[in-house]
Scaffold this active site. Sequence first.
Site, PDB file in Angstrom:
ATOM      1  N   GLY A 179      47.492  34.213  37.524  1.00  0.00           N
ATOM      2  CA  GLY A 179      48.836  33.686  37.332  1.00  0.00           C
ATOM      3  C   GLY A 179      49.705  34.255  38.435  1.00  0.00           C
ATOM      4  CD  GLU A 180      53.221  34.956  41.615  1.00  0.00           C
ATOM      5  OE1 GLU A 180      52.589  33.939  41.927  1.00  0.00           O
ATOM      6  OE2 GLU A 180      53.324  35.946  42.360  1.00  0.00           O
ATOM      7  CB  SER A 181      50.636  40.123  39.809  1.00  0.00           C
ATOM      8  OG  SER A 181      51.102  40.058  41.127  1.00  0.00           O
ATOM      9  CB  CYS A 233      43.423  35.906  40.466  1.00  0.00           C
ATOM     10  SG  CYS A 233      44.130  35.345  42.024  1.00  0.00           S
ATOM     11  NE  ARG A 283      51.583  39.977  44.394  1.00  0.00           N
ATOM     12  CZ  ARG A 283      52.825  39.514  44.281  1.00  0.00           C
ATOM     13  NH1 ARG A 283      53.851  40.270  44.609  1.00  0.00           N
ATOM     14  NH2 ARG A 283      53.029  38.293  43.849  1.00  0.00           N
ATOM     15  CB  ILE A 342      44.294  29.903  43.052  1.00  0.00           C
ATOM     16  CG1 ILE A 342      43.206  28.912  42.604  1.00  0.00           C
ATOM     17  CG2 ILE A 342      45.660  29.220  43.089  1.00  0.00           C
ATOM     18  CD1 ILE A 342      43.332  28.442  41.164  1.00  0.00           C
ATOM     19  NE  ARG A 343      50.454  30.919  45.102  1.00  0.00           N
ATOM     20  CZ  ARG A 343      51.265  31.964  44.930  1.00  0.00           C
ATOM     21  NH1 ARG A 343      51.614  32.709  45.950  1.00  0.00           N
ATOM     22  NH2 ARG A 343      51.742  32.239  43.763  1.00  0.00           N
ATOM     23  CG  HIS A 346      41.217  31.822  39.273  1.00  0.00           C
ATOM     24  ND1 HIS A 346      42.170  31.976  38.295  1.00  0.00           N
ATOM     25  CD2 HIS A 346      41.847  32.046  40.447  1.00  0.00           C
ATOM     26  CE1 HIS A 346      43.328  32.279  38.840  1.00  0.00           C
ATOM     27  NE2 HIS A 346      43.171  32.323  40.151  1.00  0.00           N
ATOM     28  CD  GLU A 379      40.076  31.991  35.293  1.00  0.00           C
ATOM     29  OE1 GLU A 379      39.204  32.782  35.740  1.00  0.00           O
ATOM     30  OE2 GLU A 379      41.196  31.875  35.817  1.00  0.00           O
TER      31      GLU A 379
HETATM   32  N1  GLN Z   1      49.288  35.263  44.205  1.00  0.00           N
HETATM   33  C1  GLN Z   1      49.289  35.743  42.849  1.00  0.00           C
HETATM   34  C2  GLN Z   1      49.895  37.142  42.768  1.00  0.00           C
HETATM   35  O1  GLN Z   1      50.132  37.758  43.736  1.00  0.00           O
HETATM   36  C3  GLN Z   1      47.901  35.741  42.256  1.00  0.00           C
HETATM   37  C4  GLN Z   1      47.347  34.328  42.232  1.00  0.00           C
HETATM   38  C5  GLN Z   1      46.446  34.011  41.091  1.00  0.00           C
HETATM   39  O2  GLN Z   1      46.351  34.740  40.101  1.00  0.00           O
HETATM   40  N2  GLN Z   1      45.785  32.882  41.198  1.00  0.00           N
HETATM   41  O3  GLN Z   1      50.138  37.625  41.705  1.00  0.00           O
END
Ligand code: GLN
Length: 194
Positions: free
Chosen positions: A47-49, A78, A105, A139-140, A175, A177
């Site tokens: 997700g987004e940490s 991630c 990150r 993903i990112r 990921h 999952e």
């Molecule tokens: N870019 C996100 C972060 O820095 C991590 C991306 C992800 O969990 N797919 O938190």
Amino acid sequence: MKTVGILALQGDFDAHAKAIERAGAKSTLVRSAAGLDGLDGLIIPGGESTTMLKLLREENLLEPLRGFGGAHPVLGTCAGAILVATEVSNPTQESLGLVDIGIERNAYGRQVDSRIASVTPEAEFQSRTSPGDMETVFIRAPIIRRVGAGARVLAQYRGDPVLVEQGRHLVATFHPELSADPRVHALFLQKLSE
Ligand code: GLN
């Protein structure tokens, strides 16, 4: 049957819940410290940490999660890998400090933001699960820049660790999952019984 909690404040927790059920355990969504009671392990999803960290502070969950991780297996994927690390860069941010890695990150840069790659896991991972290459979805994604002496690399992509184990804990910068390969979740479930 073992019960795995999935931290469900933000991110792709539903996909982990399905993966855990496919792997043969029960899952339950965790949104408070009380939700950790009785769990055998916990997954912190992607997700987004930064957002997750903000929500963890608001819910007063940082200390309960550190305590839980002191006694039970945690799988961080991630953003979850960023949250469980000891050291976060780009930029520096607070973390749970459960796994001794330094992690950067968004380290693959904007051009190659997200991708699906095939990696050959270390022989040890294959022998503890089953043999074969693994499809990995990034993903990112962050990059693990430092692996502590007590941690073990179980898979690499282009020379960087992408799956690391330290004692009871497991982290993946991809990921698991989101692909059909069940082995990362299967290995995590093995840890619940160790
Ligand atoms: N870019 C996100 C972060 O820095 C991590 C991306 C992800 O969990 N797919 O938190």
